[in-house]
Design a protein around this motif. Structure first.
Motif, mmCIF file in Angstrom:
data_model
loop_
_atom_site.group_PDB
_atom_site.id
_atom_site.type_symbol
_atom_site.label_atom_id
_atom_site.label_comp_id
_atom_site.label_asym_id
_atom_site.label_seq_id
_atom_site.Cartn_x
_atom_site.Cartn_y
_atom_site.Cartn_z
ATOM 1 N N TRP A 1 -39.398 -60.925 46.586
ATOM 2 C CA TRP A 1 -40.367 -60.983 45.494
ATOM 3 C C TRP A 1 -40.347 -62.347 44.808
ATOM 4 N N PRO A 2 -41.484 -62.810 44.327
ATOM 5 C CA PRO A 2 -41.461 -64.024 43.488
ATOM 6 C C PRO A 2 -40.661 -63.720 42.221
ATOM 7 N N HIS A 3 -39.890 -64.692 41.768
ATOM 8 C CA HIS A 3 -39.149 -64.442 40.532
ATOM 9 C C HIS A 3 -38.873 -65.737 39.785
ATOM 10 N N GLY A 4 -38.591 -65.586 38.519
ATOM 11 C CA GLY A 4 -38.318 -66.761 37.697
ATOM 12 C C GLY A 4 -37.437 -66.428 36.521
ATOM 13 N N ARG A 5 -36.957 -67.516 35.889
ATOM 14 C CA ARG A 5 -36.147 -67.401 34.675
ATOM 15 C C ARG A 5 -36.815 -68.213 33.575
ATOM 16 N N TRP A 6 -36.954 -67.617 32.425
ATOM 17 C CA TRP A 6 -37.556 -68.292 31.282
ATOM 18 C C TRP A 6 -36.577 -68.249 30.109
ATOM 19 N N ARG A 7 -36.446 -69.365 29.418
ATOM 20 C CA ARG A 7 -35.585 -69.415 28.235
ATOM 21 C C ARG A 7 -36.456 -69.330 26.994
ATOM 22 N N PHE A 8 -36.165 -68.380 26.132
ATOM 23 C CA PHE A 8 -36.895 -68.207 24.868
ATOM 24 C C PHE A 8 -35.981 -68.681 23.735
ATOM 25 N N ASP A 9 -36.377 -69.770 23.064
ATOM 26 C CA ASP A 9 -35.614 -70.258 21.904
ATOM 27 C C ASP A 9 -36.333 -69.846 20.625
ATOM 28 N N PHE A 10 -35.769 -68.884 19.925
ATOM 29 C CA PHE A 10 -36.310 -68.465 18.631
ATOM 30 C C PHE A 10 -35.530 -69.200 17.549
#
Lengths: 414, 414
Positions: free
Chosen positions: A215-224
């Motif tokens: 499967w296509p996949h990714g990682r995203w970083r969320f900086d709050f």
């Protein structure tokens, strides 16, 4: 004595030797991080296995280990293998099962008296899990030219140690890291055996399956980013608390993934100042998301991002979202997949070998852009992976070894 | 030249000397942890201030520093002071403002030619913030008998260094730590000046206020235990993801606190294995909650606990809740509070000095069980505290010094 007692004994001897390396006594899980002491021990084990079988041992420019039967410089080699590193407190099977099964399959084929028409190699790719430097499949990415050399040199671990420094401390030469197209061009087929990281084989009642796609996949970083303040004295209305928008986003991710039949996970978090009586100034959460196709994944991640931005606005919190990595869908080569299916069906009395997609990334996925690539999966009765509880039954592991031996025999003959 | 230029100059000289000690260049905040090098520097500063003014300097059995004008062995002493240690990356004012203002108030009173009818002392209580050993107000708690000696000896920091070891390394004798009832019995009144950690004075337009009470408050640890698994391959229905129940509980805490007019904060978290591609096995979150009275606090925390248990059940997650600390409401002595209000009203042309409650714990709160105790607050225009952005205006600080001088003059006369 059953037909496969030799393969079984070989498998178990290797498994027993490898089992204690890098194991955490508390959790029972493994901490075999790339270039760590535990990784160096696993690498010494690999070298000993290679040399004990009279195979030619070498390390490529990116620190991946190779064990060759036949001429490493000849064309159309058949290569099998996986990785030995682990996630934090990972299981015993993810990675090592493929490497151990490769050596055991070679033993099985030698027991059968097979003459190999092509060079055969077993490989241990470095840093597949990305637990230390935050990027998965570093060894295979570098070799396939999917990771820039400068970017790789800038990778640092939590202690500020760079990838080249870590390689050097482990006794490996980092000066020549980079693409290795000539080596890859000599590979005719790469087959990676892996424990299944789901329950598809268990549900269908099969011991071994073939991969269709990753499967296509990714990682995203969320900086709050909010405002640090005293948890006891700051009125709720005066707060800019990033933990609230983080929490809402975690729940939005679950909702969006459920609606789309995908997966989305917030499993890693970093908070500043992380004090009991302090409203955080920063909550950094990492999203991992995967879906069967690109359009679905886009829908899921766009939905999560939109929700997160609204939540952040509501709480007066700033939000930065960075895509840290992304791997498009990998369709394994159909010709090789079909050939492997024919081999396995011919070797057994079964009409069909299950073919399944997977949400996990693998070195085989990285290499599939450069080399004909396939994967075999071994049944995982609980589906649990990346956990000390990861497990595969003895019989299923031996069935995997035999299937891999059949495939290698067929491919080196063709 | 204004009437208070002397107090202002004295205040600023001390502030300038203290300002660089323990300051982190990156954040601009302070890391003055108990018994650390920075704390030892702050303590040397305190001693120099005491001796420079001809005050008798001494250290009590718990490492608290005292500077005496008049006979330390006489009864009915008037004591003022605060603390010099900080939270991680704390502000410049929380603690030091009270100590600096105490010395400046003494300078102001000497400038006025005041003759003191009672002994006067300035104190620096050790380890008020609890940043190093996880327990706040260690110095005052030990003296007041609110912390057991054996429990104190067992306190360890993140590096495994015990409190007695830390004291010893800082050059202090830990062998006699424990209750100090005779010393406390000689104190007739303790007044702590502190920067406000909220915006009540800013909203009412006052420079200085008097404390009415410290809200009851506590810390609870929520351990959500699920099952570690692969974030890419585990179907949503097969997950036992503790991050989801944690997120729901964070939002429930906000909701319950809002309904009750209280505060509730999840500011600290610890996740295992904390990997991007791993569903967590454990999410440990700490709740800090405070309210104006015990019944309200009970309602809030009971509501959060009930919601958390329901969320955990829904996700197949186990939940343990542990109350790690609790401090009941502190009502400052009404007679002393009223006397201070009369003094401040008499010294100014204002009819009323604001009286306010606070959600923050203080040494004054600990001592209030043994000694008549009061607090003065100085306006904080942003309400920000426990952050590098913590701030109080120059004029307001000087107004605080003058108010404290007025109070000390009045109390030593009575």
């Amino acid at each position: 004595m059953s037909r496969y007692d030799g393969a079984s004994a070989s498998f178990h001897e290797m498994w027993r030797d490898l089992e204690p390396l890098g194991r955490n006594a508390g959790s029972g899980g493994y901490r075999r991080y790339a270039w760590s002491e535990a990784d160096v021990e696993c690498r010494a084990w690999f070298r000993a296995q290679a040399e004990g079988r009279g195979l030619a041992y070498e390390v490529d420019r990116n620190g991946n280990q190779w064990a060759w039967l036949g001429d490493p410089e000849a064309q159309d080699a058949v290569v099998t293998g996986s990785h030995l590193d682990s996630v934090p407190d990972g299981g015993a099977f993810d990675g090592p099962l493929g490497v151990v099964s490769s050596f055991a399959a070679l033993d099985e084929l030698r027991g059968r008296g097979v003459e190999f028409g092509k060079p055969l190699a077993i490989v241990n790719f470095g840093d597949e899990e990305g637990a230390r430097f935050g990027l998965a499949c570093v060894g295979s990415r570098l070799s396939a030219g999917q990771l820039g050399v400068e970017q790789a040199r800038r990778l640092t671990d939590a202690d500020g140690i760079s990838l080249p420094q870590a390689m050097e401390r482990a006794g490996y030469d980092p000066t020549a890291i980079g693409p290795d197209p000539e080596r890859l061009a000599r590979i005719g087929a790469f087959v990676e055996l892996h424990v299944e990281q789901g329950r598809a084989l268990d549900l269908s009642g099969d011991q071994v399956g073939i991969a269709s796609a990753i499967w296509p996949h990714g990682r995203w970083r969320f900086d709050f980013r909010g405002e640090a303040n005293h948890a006891g004295t700051t009125r709720l209305v005066d707060r800019r608390d990033p933990m609230l928008s983080y929490a809402e986003t975690v729940l939005a991710a679950r909702r969006e993934a459920h609606l789309a039949g995908a997966v989305a996970t917030f499993g890693k978090i970093s908070v500043e100042p992380n004090g009991v009586n302090a409203i955080p100034s920063l909550v950094r959460g990492w999203l991992d998301s995967r879906a069967a196709d690109q359009a679905t994944l886009d829908t899921v991640v766009t939905g999560i991002e939109k929700a997160a931005r609204e939540y952040a606005d509501t709480h007066g919190v700033e939000l930065d979202i960075v895509r840290e990595s992304f791997t498009p869908v990998v369709e394994f080569e159909h010709a090789l997949r079909d050939e492997i299916a024919r081999i396995l069906q011919g070797a057994s009395d079964r009409l069909e070998v299950p073919v399944l997609g997977t949400g996990a990334g693998h070195d085989a996925g990285i290499l599939s852009g450069s080399v004909p690539t396939a994967m075999l999966f071994v049944r995982n009765p609980t589906g649990v992976s990346h956990s000390p509880a990861e497990y595969a039954a003895e019989d299923d592991c031996v069935a995997g070894v035999i299937a891999l031996a059949d495939v290698l025999e067929g491919l080196t003959r063709r």
